[in-house]
Design a protein around this motif. Structure first.
Motif, PDB file in Angstrom:
ATOM      1  N   ARG A   6       0.855  -1.185   0.000  1.00  0.00           N
ATOM      2  CA  ARG A   6       0.000   0.000   0.000  1.00  0.00           C
ATOM      3  C   ARG A   6       0.891   1.235   0.000  1.00  0.00           C
ATOM      4  NH1 ARG A   6      -5.189  -0.609   2.295  1.00  0.00           N
ATOM      5  NH2 ARG A   6      -4.907   1.248   3.596  1.00  0.00           N
ATOM      6  N   HIS A  55      -8.367   7.915  -0.980  1.00  0.00           N
ATOM      7  CA  HIS A  55      -8.228   9.019  -0.034  1.00  0.00           C
ATOM      8  C   HIS A  55      -7.367  10.145  -0.618  1.00  0.00           C
ATOM      9  CE1 HIS A  55      -9.919   6.415   3.091  1.00  0.00           C
ATOM     10  NE2 HIS A  55      -9.082   5.480   2.671  1.00  0.00           N
ATOM     11  N   LEU A  64      -0.497  10.373   6.729  1.00  0.00           N
ATOM     12  CA  LEU A  64       0.041   9.392   7.662  1.00  0.00           C
ATOM     13  C   LEU A  64      -0.899   9.121   8.827  1.00  0.00           C
ATOM     14  CD1 LEU A  64       3.737  10.642   7.662  1.00  0.00           C
ATOM     15  CD2 LEU A  64       2.937   8.450   6.765  1.00  0.00           C
ATOM     16  N   ALA A  65      -1.644  10.146   9.224  1.00  0.00           N
ATOM     17  CA  ALA A  65      -2.590   9.976  10.330  1.00  0.00           C
ATOM     18  C   ALA A  65      -3.892   9.335   9.883  1.00  0.00           C
ATOM     19  CB  ALA A  65      -2.888  11.335  10.971  1.00  0.00           C
ATOM     20  N   VAL A  67      -4.470   7.110   7.054  1.00  0.00           N
ATOM     21  CA  VAL A  67      -4.527   5.832   6.352  1.00  0.00           C
ATOM     22  C   VAL A  67      -3.216   5.076   6.567  1.00  0.00           C
ATOM     23  CG1 VAL A  67      -3.656   6.789   4.179  1.00  0.00           C
ATOM     24  CG2 VAL A  67      -5.073   4.738   4.134  1.00  0.00           C
ATOM     25  N   ASP A  68      -3.288   3.759   6.592  1.00  0.00           N
ATOM     26  CA  ASP A  68      -2.098   2.940   6.786  1.00  0.00           C
ATOM     27  C   ASP A  68      -1.453   2.644   5.433  1.00  0.00           C
ATOM     28  OD1 ASP A  68      -0.214   1.349   8.177  1.00  0.00           O
ATOM     29  OD2 ASP A  68      -1.283  -0.453   7.526  1.00  0.00           O
ATOM     30  N   VAL A  69      -0.149   2.922   5.314  1.00  0.00           N
ATOM     31  CA  VAL A  69       0.589   2.645   4.079  1.00  0.00           C
ATOM     32  C   VAL A  69       1.880   1.924   4.419  1.00  0.00           C
ATOM     33  CG1 VAL A  69      -0.368   4.637   2.852  1.00  0.00           C
ATOM     34  CG2 VAL A  69       1.779   4.889   4.116  1.00  0.00           C
ATOM     35  N   ASP A  70       2.417   1.212   3.434  1.00  0.00           N
ATOM     36  CA  ASP A  70       3.720   0.571   3.594  1.00  0.00           C
ATOM     37  C   ASP A  70       4.851   1.526   3.249  1.00  0.00           C
ATOM     38  OD1 ASP A  70       3.005  -2.292   4.226  1.00  0.00           O
ATOM     39  OD2 ASP A  70       1.904  -2.052   2.340  1.00  0.00           O
ATOM     40  N   TYR A  71       4.610   2.393   2.255  1.00  0.00           N
ATOM     41  CA  TYR A  71       5.649   3.356   1.920  1.00  0.00           C
ATOM     42  C   TYR A  71       5.039   4.625   1.334  1.00  0.00           C
ATOM     43  CZ  TYR A  71       5.637   2.025  -3.143  1.00  0.00           C
ATOM     44  OH  TYR A  71       5.331   1.789  -4.458  1.00  0.00           O
ATOM     45  N   ALA A  91       7.396   8.191  11.007  1.00  0.00           N
ATOM     46  CA  ALA A  91       6.225   7.317  11.107  1.00  0.00           C
ATOM     47  C   ALA A  91       6.564   5.860  10.807  1.00  0.00           C
ATOM     48  CB  ALA A  91       5.139   7.808  10.161  1.00  0.00           C
ATOM     49  N   LYS A  93       7.715   4.614   7.926  1.00  0.00           N
ATOM     50  CA  LYS A  93       7.330   4.214   6.568  1.00  0.00           C
ATOM     51  C   LYS A  93       8.541   4.222   5.635  1.00  0.00           C
ATOM     52  CE  LYS A  93       3.169   4.123   8.109  1.00  0.00           C
ATOM     53  NZ  LYS A  93       2.555   2.800   8.452  1.00  0.00           N
TER      54      LYS A  93
END
Length: 348
Positions: A6, A55, A64-65, A67-71, A91, A93
């Protein structure tokens, strides 16, 4: 099986909409763009609607606050690379960052510190390392075909190709063609030389043409237009010296009264080469001079670049363009401006 990653993109301008987002659209089995942010919220929303991104946000902090992402994929103007990178690293990431690393060496060093302290993966997006011809050259080089690459010449010269907008505002771009297109030529050539340690640079920059009004020439301007500031160079002529008596000459220009040229020449102890098409200058089995053109085909640099980063995140491998390379090249670019200002050779 590797998980589908993600990604959140920060910056919804030209490089994101013309290169990164179309590339992600070809990699949907590996990655999902779940968010995009831009300091102009309407721009982020427009990109989200066009590419089906769930989003849209007005800042990296909101992204960053929210949604969750990998990078995080950094596609902002150059001066924003450092704050976005440091927020992402804090964070936890991983980070893919468009070239050049930063607007200044100091910003680049701060980015390196943040990345290493956070223990996240970082890859600088220097897309011309990922061309089919360049990758085939590396395969042949690793087999010893070229011997030692001891000298190189690289050129990225436009006759009238100065962009508009933030590109000519040093406070946002960090510099002109040296940082915008010169980084491609210099990074690619240094990488293909097998990353020799840079020692010194002698350079001159020119500001003689400036904001030209040449008839029949339209000037590309990034999304959002510009603020009318024009304080960047037109061109640069450069000589790098590396450890082991190796050298690189570089010619870079957005605007110059001469022909356009974009190419790299590499000179090795056993063979040399040029690109587009990849041509190897060597000797045949009978000992005669021979020019050989391998049929490498073409690839999409941006797709291969992003694919490589995703593979590194899944496998734990180090990218072929890591933070250490990005900092070294930033030192070389910084040296160009310092040398030009002093009108003498300087240490890197």
């Amino acid at each position: 099986m590797d998980k589908k990653l993600r990604v959140g993109i920060v910056g919804a301008g030209n490089i994101a909409t013309s290169a990164h987002l179309p590339s992600y659209a070809e990699l949907t089995d590996l990655v999902e763009v779940v968010a995009i942010a831009d300091i102009v919220p309407e721009r982020a929303k427009a990109a989200a609607e066009k590419y089906g991104i769930p989003h849209a946000f007005a800042s990296v902090e909101e992204l960053l606050a929210g949604v969750d992402v990998d990078y995080i994929d950094i596609c902002t103007w150059t001066a924003a690379h450092a704050p976005v990178c440091m927020a992402a690293a804090k964070a936890g990431k991983h980070i893919l960052c468009e070239k050049p690393l930063a607007a200044t060496l100091e910003q680049g060093l701060a980015m390196e510190k943040a990345v290493k302290e956070a223990g996240v993966q970082f890859m600088i997006a220097v897309v011309t390392r990922y061309g089919a011809e360049q990758m085939h050259f590396k395969e042949l080089y690793d087999k010893g075909v070229f011997g030692e690459i001891y000298a190189a010449k690289t050129q990225y010269v436009r006759r009238r190709g100065t962009p508009g907008g933030w590109f000519t505002d040093k406070s946002l771009a960090g510099g002109g063609p040296v940082l915008d297109i010169g980084v491609h030529a210099i990074d690619r050539t240094w990488y293909l030389m097998d990353r020799p340690k840079p020692l010194t640079v002698s350079a001159e920059t020119s500001y003689r043409i400036g904001d030209f009004k040449t008839k029949g020439i339209s000037r590309w301007t990034p999304l959002g237009g510009g603020n009318g500031v024009f304080d960047t160079e037109d061109s640069a002529t450069v000589l790098f010296r590396f450890e082991g008596g190796k050298t690189m000459m570089a010619e870079i220009a957005w605007a110059i009264n001469g022909p356009e040229v974009n190419g790299t020449q590499l000179f090795g102890s056993k063979a040399g080469c040029t690109f587009e098409p990849l041509t190897i200058y060597t000797e045949d089995e009978a000992g005669y001079l021979a020019d050989i053109q391998p049929k490498t085909g073409k690839n999409n640099y941006f797709v291969e670049e992003i694919r490589h980063f995703i593979d590194c995140l899944n496998s734990g491998k180090t990218p072929i363009s890591p933070i250490e390379d990005a900092v070294t090249v930033q030192r070389m670019l910084d040296g160009i401006y310092r040398s030009a200002a002093a009108h003498r050779e300087v240490e890197i």
